[in-house]
Design a protein around this motif. Structure first.
Motif, PDB file in Angstrom:
ATOM      1  N   PRO A  17      -4.375   0.524  -0.171  1.00 16.03           N
ATOM      2  CA  PRO A  17      -3.663   1.807  -0.257  1.00 16.03           C
ATOM      3  C   PRO A  17      -4.505   2.825  -1.004  1.00 16.03           C
ATOM      4  O   PRO A  17      -5.221   2.487  -1.940  1.00 16.03           O
ATOM      5  CB  PRO A  17      -2.389   1.440  -1.037  1.00 16.03           C
ATOM      6  CG  PRO A  17      -2.750   0.200  -1.795  1.00 16.03           C
ATOM      7  CD  PRO A  17      -3.724  -0.537  -0.928  1.00 16.03           C
ATOM      8  N   GLU A  18      -4.430   4.059  -0.567  1.00 17.75           N
ATOM      9  CA  GLU A  18      -5.257   5.095  -1.175  1.00 17.75           C
ATOM     10  C   GLU A  18      -4.945   5.251  -2.654  1.00 17.75           C
ATOM     11  O   GLU A  18      -3.795   5.307  -3.069  1.00 17.75           O
ATOM     12  CB  GLU A  18      -5.029   6.423  -0.450  1.00 17.75           C
ATOM     13  CG  GLU A  18      -5.540   6.423   0.981  1.00 17.75           C
ATOM     14  CD  GLU A  18      -5.373   7.772   1.623  1.00 17.75           C
ATOM     15  OE1 GLU A  18      -5.047   8.736   0.904  1.00 17.75           O
ATOM     16  OE2 GLU A  18      -5.564   7.879   2.841  1.00 17.75           O
ATOM     17  N   GLY A  19      -5.988   5.314  -3.463  1.00 13.56           N
ATOM     18  CA  GLY A  19      -5.842   5.602  -4.878  1.00 13.56           C
ATOM     19  C   GLY A  19      -5.343   4.451  -5.728  1.00 13.56           C
ATOM     20  O   GLY A  19      -4.990   4.643  -6.883  1.00 13.56           O
ATOM     21  N   THR A  20      -5.294   3.208  -5.170  1.00 14.88           N
ATOM     22  CA  THR A  20      -4.768   2.119  -5.979  1.00 14.88           C
ATOM     23  C   THR A  20      -5.803   1.553  -6.935  1.00 14.88           C
ATOM     24  O   THR A  20      -5.457   1.020  -7.982  1.00 14.88           O
ATOM     25  CB  THR A  20      -4.259   0.980  -5.082  1.00 14.88           C
ATOM     26  OG1 THR A  20      -5.328   0.553  -4.229  1.00 14.88           O
ATOM     27  CG2 THR A  20      -3.099   1.430  -4.251  1.00 14.88           C
ATOM     28  N   GLY A  21      -7.100   1.639  -6.590  1.00 15.00           N
ATOM     29  CA  GLY A  21      -8.118   1.064  -7.465  1.00 15.00           C
ATOM     30  C   GLY A  21      -7.959  -0.435  -7.530  1.00 15.00           C
ATOM     31  O   GLY A  21      -7.977  -1.118  -6.521  1.00 15.00           O
ATOM     32  N   ARG A  22      -7.758  -0.970  -8.732  1.00 15.97           N
ATOM     33  CA  ARG A  22      -7.586  -2.406  -8.900  1.00 15.97           C
ATOM     34  C   ARG A  22      -6.272  -2.873  -8.278  1.00 15.97           C
ATOM     35  O   ARG A  22      -5.248  -2.204  -8.342  1.00 15.97           O
ATOM     36  CB  ARG A  22      -7.601  -2.775 -10.378  1.00 15.97           C
ATOM     37  CG  ARG A  22      -8.933  -2.582 -11.065  1.00 15.97           C
ATOM     38  CD  ARG A  22      -8.854  -2.989 -12.527  1.00 15.97           C
ATOM     39  NE  ARG A  22      -8.557  -4.409 -12.666  1.00 15.97           N
ATOM     40  CZ  ARG A  22      -8.279  -5.003 -13.832  1.00 15.97           C
ATOM     41  NH1 ARG A  22      -8.243  -4.283 -14.936  1.00 15.97           N
ATOM     42  NH2 ARG A  22      -8.050  -6.292 -13.885  1.00 15.97           N
ATOM     43  N   VAL A  23      -6.315  -4.052  -7.688  1.00 18.32           N
ATOM     44  CA  VAL A  23      -5.113  -4.638  -7.112  1.00 18.32           C
ATOM     45  C   VAL A  23      -4.359  -5.379  -8.195  1.00 18.32           C
ATOM     46  O   VAL A  23      -4.931  -6.186  -8.932  1.00 18.32           O
ATOM     47  CB  VAL A  23      -5.481  -5.598  -5.961  1.00 18.32           C
ATOM     48  CG1 VAL A  23      -4.233  -6.280  -5.422  1.00 18.32           C
ATOM     49  CG2 VAL A  23      -6.195  -4.848  -4.854  1.00 18.32           C
ATOM     50  N   LYS A  24      -3.054  -5.119  -8.303  1.00 15.25           N
ATOM     51  CA  LYS A  24      -2.228  -5.792  -9.291  1.00 15.25           C
ATOM     52  C   LYS A  24      -0.964  -6.300  -8.616  1.00 15.25           C
ATOM     53  O   LYS A  24      -0.478  -5.709  -7.647  1.00 15.25           O
ATOM     54  CB  LYS A  24      -1.865  -4.829 -10.429  1.00 15.25           C
ATOM     55  CG  LYS A  24      -3.053  -4.344 -11.246  1.00 15.25           C
ATOM     56  CD  LYS A  24      -2.597  -3.404 -12.355  1.00 15.25           C
ATOM     57  CE  LYS A  24      -3.783  -2.887 -13.158  1.00 15.25           C
ATOM     58  NZ  LYS A  24      -3.369  -1.962 -14.241  1.00 15.25           N
ATOM     59  N   GLY A  25      -0.443  -7.411  -9.136  1.00 16.89           N
ATOM     60  CA  GLY A  25       0.778  -7.971  -8.593  1.00 16.89           C
ATOM     61  C   GLY A  25       1.918  -6.980  -8.609  1.00 16.89           C
ATOM     62  O   GLY A  25       2.111  -6.254  -9.580  1.00 16.89           O
ATOM     63  N   GLY A  26       2.707  -6.964  -7.518  1.00 16.97           N
ATOM     64  CA  GLY A  26       3.851  -6.073  -7.418  1.00 16.97           C
ATOM     65  C   GLY A  26       3.553  -4.744  -6.763  1.00 16.97           C
ATOM     66  O   GLY A  26       4.464  -3.981  -6.467  1.00 16.97           O
ATOM     67  N   MET A  27       2.252  -4.445  -6.542  1.00 17.85           N
ATOM     68  CA  MET A  27       1.893  -3.154  -5.953  1.00 17.85           C
ATOM     69  C   MET A  27       2.415  -3.027  -4.515  1.00 17.85           C
ATOM     70  O   MET A  27       2.487  -4.015  -3.785  1.00 17.85           O
ATOM     71  CB  MET A  27       0.371  -2.989  -5.942  1.00 17.85           C
ATOM     72  CG  MET A  27      -0.228  -2.724  -7.305  1.00 17.85           C
ATOM     73  SD  MET A  27      -2.033  -2.615  -7.237  1.00 17.85           S
ATOM     74  CE  MET A  27      -2.255  -1.207  -6.180  1.00 17.85           C
ATOM     75  N   PRO A  28       2.760  -1.830  -4.079  1.00 17.32           N
ATOM     76  CA  PRO A  28       3.224  -1.614  -2.699  1.00 17.32           C
ATOM     77  C   PRO A  28       2.058  -1.496  -1.721  1.00 17.32           C
ATOM     78  O   PRO A  28       1.757  -0.425  -1.202  1.00 17.32           O
ATOM     79  CB  PRO A  28       4.008  -0.299  -2.808  1.00 17.32           C
ATOM     80  CG  PRO A  28       3.311   0.439  -3.910  1.00 17.32           C
ATOM     81  CD  PRO A  28       2.870  -0.601  -4.897  1.00 17.32           C
ATOM     82  N   VAL A  29       1.384  -2.604  -1.486  1.00 20.92           N
ATOM     83  CA  VAL A  29       0.209  -2.604  -0.616  1.00 20.92           C
ATOM     84  C   VAL A  29       0.636  -2.715   0.843  1.00 20.92           C
ATOM     85  O   VAL A  29       1.465  -3.547   1.200  1.00 20.92           O
ATOM     86  CB  VAL A  29      -0.729  -3.772  -0.988  1.00 20.92           C
ATOM     87  CG1 VAL A  29      -1.891  -3.876  -0.012  1.00 20.92           C
ATOM     88  CG2 VAL A  29      -1.248  -3.585  -2.411  1.00 20.92           C
ATOM     89  N   SER A  30       0.057  -1.885   1.710  1.00 19.66           N
ATOM     90  CA  SER A  30       0.342  -1.974   3.140  1.00 19.66           C
ATOM     91  C   SER A  30      -0.296  -3.233   3.719  1.00 19.66           C
ATOM     92  O   SER A  30      -1.309  -3.721   3.220  1.00 19.66           O
ATOM     93  CB  SER A  30      -0.194  -0.740   3.867  1.00 19.66           C
ATOM     94  OG  SER A  30       0.469   0.424   3.418  1.00 19.66           O
ATOM     95  N   ARG A  31       0.284  -3.725   4.793  1.00 16.40           N
ATOM     96  CA  ARG A  31      -0.191  -4.969   5.399  1.00 16.40           C
ATOM     97  C   ARG A  31      -1.635  -4.841   5.876  1.00 16.40           C
ATOM     98  O   ARG A  31      -1.978  -3.890   6.575  1.00 16.40           O
ATOM     99  CB  ARG A  31       0.680  -5.350   6.594  1.00 16.40           C
ATOM    100  CG  ARG A  31       2.095  -5.764   6.219  1.00 16.40           C
ATOM    101  CD  ARG A  31       2.938  -5.953   7.467  1.00 16.40           C
ATOM    102  NE  ARG A  31       4.303  -6.305   7.125  1.00 16.40           N
ATOM    103  CZ  ARG A  31       4.768  -7.561   7.110  1.00 16.40           C
ATOM    104  NH1 ARG A  31       3.964  -8.551   7.432  1.00 16.40           N
ATOM    105  NH2 ARG A  31       6.012  -7.813   6.784  1.00 16.40           N
ATOM    106  N   VAL A  32      -2.445  -5.820   5.536  1.00 18.24           N
ATOM    107  CA  VAL A  32      -3.836  -5.778   5.970  1.00 18.24           C
ATOM    108  C   VAL A  32      -3.958  -6.043   7.468  1.00 18.24           C
ATOM    109  O   VAL A  32      -4.964  -5.688   8.090  1.00 18.24           O
ATOM    110  CB  VAL A  32      -4.695  -6.798   5.185  1.00 18.24           C
ATOM    111  CG1 VAL A  32      -4.645  -6.511   3.695  1.00 18.24           C
ATOM    112  CG2 VAL A  32      -4.262  -8.236   5.460  1.00 18.24           C
ATOM    113  N   ASP A  33      -2.937  -6.655   8.074  1.00 17.82           N
ATOM    114  CA  ASP A  33      -2.942  -6.891   9.513  1.00 17.82           C
ATOM    115  C   ASP A  33      -2.151  -5.828  10.268  1.00 17.82           C
ATOM    116  O   ASP A  33      -1.981  -5.930  11.484  1.00 17.82           O
ATOM    117  CB  ASP A  33      -2.365  -8.275   9.832  1.00 17.82           C
ATOM    118  CG  ASP A  33      -0.991  -8.489   9.195  1.00 17.82           C
ATOM    119  OD1 ASP A  33      -0.702  -7.871   8.161  1.00 17.82           O
ATOM    120  OD2 ASP A  33      -0.206  -9.289   9.722  1.00 17.82           O
TER     121      ASP A  33
END
Length: 773
Positions: A14-30
């Motif tokens: 997701p734009e502007g997220t930087g580091r990935v952290k648990g609970g983040m609203p990440v869009s599906r990679v597929d």
């Protein structure tokens, strides 16, 4: 495997997220692959010389085939072969060869094995042709004669034939009892006794079951199959046909929904392999929508719940018994009544569970098997008793809150159900709810508010995971997991990215191939805790290896650093709070003189610790309905689902899982039922036109809330639990209770269709509504 799914090599963060952290609203990679059509499903794989098979379905429920006339079909243009039980290739004959990893006790169904007919719709032949159209036309030309026998498919007419299950499948816990529930029930001053009925439901995912078998020149079979476990299906094929597992590869990189229907190999897999072996060519078999109704389903179920309380509302007795149908071949079992021994504090509990054998295909797990029906009955009965006590239903549940498991006094690993009650009630506005039924009206509609509690097991299984860090900074993590639309690609990528401090676009998670490291069947809401725990474990081992190499590098700035003082961020390892003291991961690999580092992890449950606790996810569901009594129409206009499911790894996909399950709960409550013409033992509404499911017009506001919870007993690595099942549990009960609050009419059978709202339950008596004040 990466070459098979190139669109997943560089998932988009997701734009502007930087580091990935648990609970983040990440869009599906597929997601991009699916919306653009580049994701290939089982019926879309191509091969030179591919042949097409179409299944011929039987028309009787019980008996024998006396003759099959295939002459006309064989002379049709393009037809190559018609396989029946008379000319199929050799397959093994003993039951054990057909026992897949989730098979219940009994004798598994074997397609085209003999002349015996066990259920209506059973496959009796496979027509194979050069084109799908030719095979479909020729399938209509196959003529089958039968010797028909008396069959039985009516549960309510055969309850007296119920028996206790014979040898169980692994994982089924027979219900136990506590105290003297019969005596406590008789002596209690306030009590209710209610019966419940639930019709057959079918899974019906968008993608129909399909198998494409690609036969190599060396005879190796590469099988693309709609399944929830590539390794389970490889196991089944190799054993049933006597093939070395090295001669069979099963792949399922994309699955268009399954919801439990893909836990076991379905018959199109067997038939496609038969044809490929017989013809020594590649073969595809796709079931029709009608044939999707010809294998496992959520079983037709009858239940009786008896509850008793003292005058203050404390439960004195819980009695719950259930009977559901299974096949003549297998004892398919579910934990229907067990939940009544876990949810509420009570000293006297009696649980009973039986089966009735019918001439149907064996049922199969459907989202929250057992709980979807069992918790429904318990929670409607709890609402009924609360009203008899003249007590708010939420207050009644709080009063009987179980701080330990009532049956064995084990503590819960974590239990934030109070938090679910608090957050859900506040968001919904439950404190504004009048107790009396029929007290809220809006125009021509009665408005009702109902609620229910949900519960589901927190499972952890066994898995192996491989993690490979490449010199260019790419991380490839692999396990033979499955993604049936739940977001496995995304969640596993997030866990790896967070652990290794990498941008999400530098991580690829490989799944859906039986040659990858071992993974369990995708079911029971266990993939995140199991495979995810393995991903975390493999990445931790990778971290330790990198730290060891970095500390040994000549002139290393991290030479004297303690491992606990080193963190991984943005493709580098650095001292905590000292980003200027760091090493790029590429530098570390270069210093070692390698272009890749690999670590493997064997994920196992911490059984010695876990067995001391009851491990479960919980929820509180609040629902608003609007009922037009003149038409019998019910609209579910608001749902708030508050869920305690441990640490949430992917906020977006977890919320999507719960909201999707709520939609299905609405469908279960108001729409879904497969009707049987018992004269023929055949499902009648076997299509989307007549098997009703919830559509966009039926869905309104759904609000999902996650409680703060971190469970290191269930998941030592992640603190997580599963969310796939819990979202549906309790939804139908909350709707039923809301309908009672709106109308004063207690409806106990599902689905609650307009005719029942108008006239009452067909199967069981209905109370007269109280007089409105």
């Amino acid at each position: 495997m990466t070459d098979l799914i190139p669109e997943l090599r560089t998932p988009t963060a997701p734009e502007g997220t930087g580091r990935v952290k648990g609970g983040m609203p990440v869009s599906r990679v597929d997601g991009r692959a699916k919306v653009t059509g580049s994701a290939r499903y089982a019926a879309e794989e191509q091969a030179p010389g591919l042949r097409y098979g179409v299944v011929v379905s039987g028309t009787i429920a019980r008996g024998r085939i006396t003759a099959i006339d295939t002459d006309e079909a064989l002379t049709a243009p393009g037809v190559i072969e018609v396989l029946t039980h008379l000319n199929r290739p050799k397959i093994r004959s003993w039951d054990l060869a057909y026992k897949d990893m989730t098979a219940p006790g009994g004798s598994p169904f074997r397609p085209l094995f003999s002349d015996r007919i066990f259920y209506s719709g059973q496959p009796v032949a496979l027509v194979v042709a050069e084109t799908f159209e030719a095979a479909r036309y020729a399938a209509q030309l196959v003529k089958v004669n039968y010797e028909e026998e008396k069959h039985e498919t009516d549960l309510l007419a055969t309850l007296d034939q119920a028996y206790k299950p014979r040898p169980m499948k692994a994982g089924f816990t027979p219900p136990s009892s506590k105290g003297d529930a019969d005596k406590a029930f008789e002596e209690a001053p306030i009590k209710i006794e209610s019966q419940f009925y639930h019709g057959v439901e079918h899974h019906n995912p968008m993608e129909m079951f399909a198998t494409t078998v690609i036969r190599g020149e060396d005879g190796h079979l590469t099988i693309y199959d709609k399944t929830q476990s590539s390794q389970n299906n490889r196991w089944y094929v190799s054993r049933a046909f006597g093939l070395s597992k090295d001669k069979v590869t099963v792949r399922n990189p994309f699955v268009g929904g399954a919801f439990g229907s893909g836990l076991r190999p379905q018959y199109q897999l067997t038939l496609a392999v038969m044809a490929a072996l017989q013809l020594k060519s590649s073969v595809r078999v796709v079931l029709t929508r009608q044939q999707m109704f010809s294998f496992g389903h959520r079983p037709e179920t009858w239940q009786k719940v008896s509850l008793a309380a003292d005058k203050d509302g404390k439960l004195q007795a819980i009695k719950h018994e259930a009977i559901h149908e299974t096949s003549r071949l297998e004892d398919y079992v579910e934990v229907v009544v067990n939940w009544s021994g876990q949810l509420y504090a009570c000293d006297n509990i009696k649980l009973g569970y039986k089966l009735v054998a019918h001439d149907r295909h064996s049922p199969i797990d459907m989202r929250a098997p057992g709980a979807a029906h069992g918790v429904h009955a318990l929670e409607v009965a709890m609402d009924e008793l609360a009203y008899k006590l003249k007590m708010d239903p939420l207050q009644f549940r709080r009063l009987n809150y179980a701080s330990v498991n009532p049956l064995d006094d084990k503590p819960y690993s974590t239990k934030e159900l109070h938090q679910c009650y608090d957050k859900g009630a506040a968001r919904f506005g439950w404190d504004k709810r009048p107790l009396e039924p029929r007290s809220m009206v809006d125009g021509e509609e009665l408005v009702g508010w109902g609620m229910a509690t949900g519960i589901w097991d927190s499972l952890v299984m066994v898995a192996r995971v491989s993690a490979v860090l490449h010199a260019d900074g790419r991380l490839v993590v692999s396990s033979a997991a499955s993604d049936i639309g739940t977001g496995t690609y995304t969640v596993m990528s997030m866990i790896a990215a967070e652990c290794m401090g990498l941008p999400l676009e530098r991580v690829t998670f490989q799944l859906g191939d039986s040659t990858l490291p071992m993974a369990p069947i995708e079911g029971g809401s266990s993939h995140v805790t199991t495979v995810g725990g393995g991903v975390h474990g493999a990445c931790e081992k990778l971290q330790k290896t990198l730290i060891k190499i970095a500390k040994a590098m000549p002139g290393s700035p991290l030479a004297k650093a303690k491992p606990k003082d080193i963190e991984f961020i943005d493709g580098a390892m650095q001292l905590r709070n000292r980003p200027d003291v760091s090493l790029r991961l590429s530098e570390v690999l270069a210093a070692k003189g390698v272009d890749r580092l690999e670590e493997k992890f064997f994920m196992t449950p911490q059984m010695a610790k876990q067995r001391k606790f009851t491990r479960a996810v919980h929820s509180a569901v609040f629902c608003e309905v609007r009922v037009n009594e003149k038409l019998g129409m019910v609209r579910v206009t608001r749902v708030v689902s508050a869920v305690a499911a441990g640490r949430i790894i992917s906020g977006k996909t977890a919320a999507s899982q719960v909201s999707g399950a709520v939609v299905w709960g609405i469908s279960q409550a108001l729409h879904e039922e497969s009707f049987t013409d018992h004269r023929f033992g055949r499902f009648m509404n076997h299509n989307y036109a007549e098997y009703h499911v919830a559509v966009n017009a039926d869905i309104h506001d759904i609000d999902v809330i996650f409680a703060q919870e971190d469970d290191r007993i269930v998941s030592k690595q992640l603190g997580a639990k599963g969310v796939g099942e819990i979202g549906i549990v309790g939804v139908s009960a909350a709707i039923s209770n809301a309908i009672f609050h709106a109308t004063g009419k207690r409806l106990r059978s599902t689905p609650i269709t307009p005719d029942k709202v108008l006239l009452g339950d067909r199967e069981i008596p209905v109370e007269e509504p109280p007089q409105a004040k």
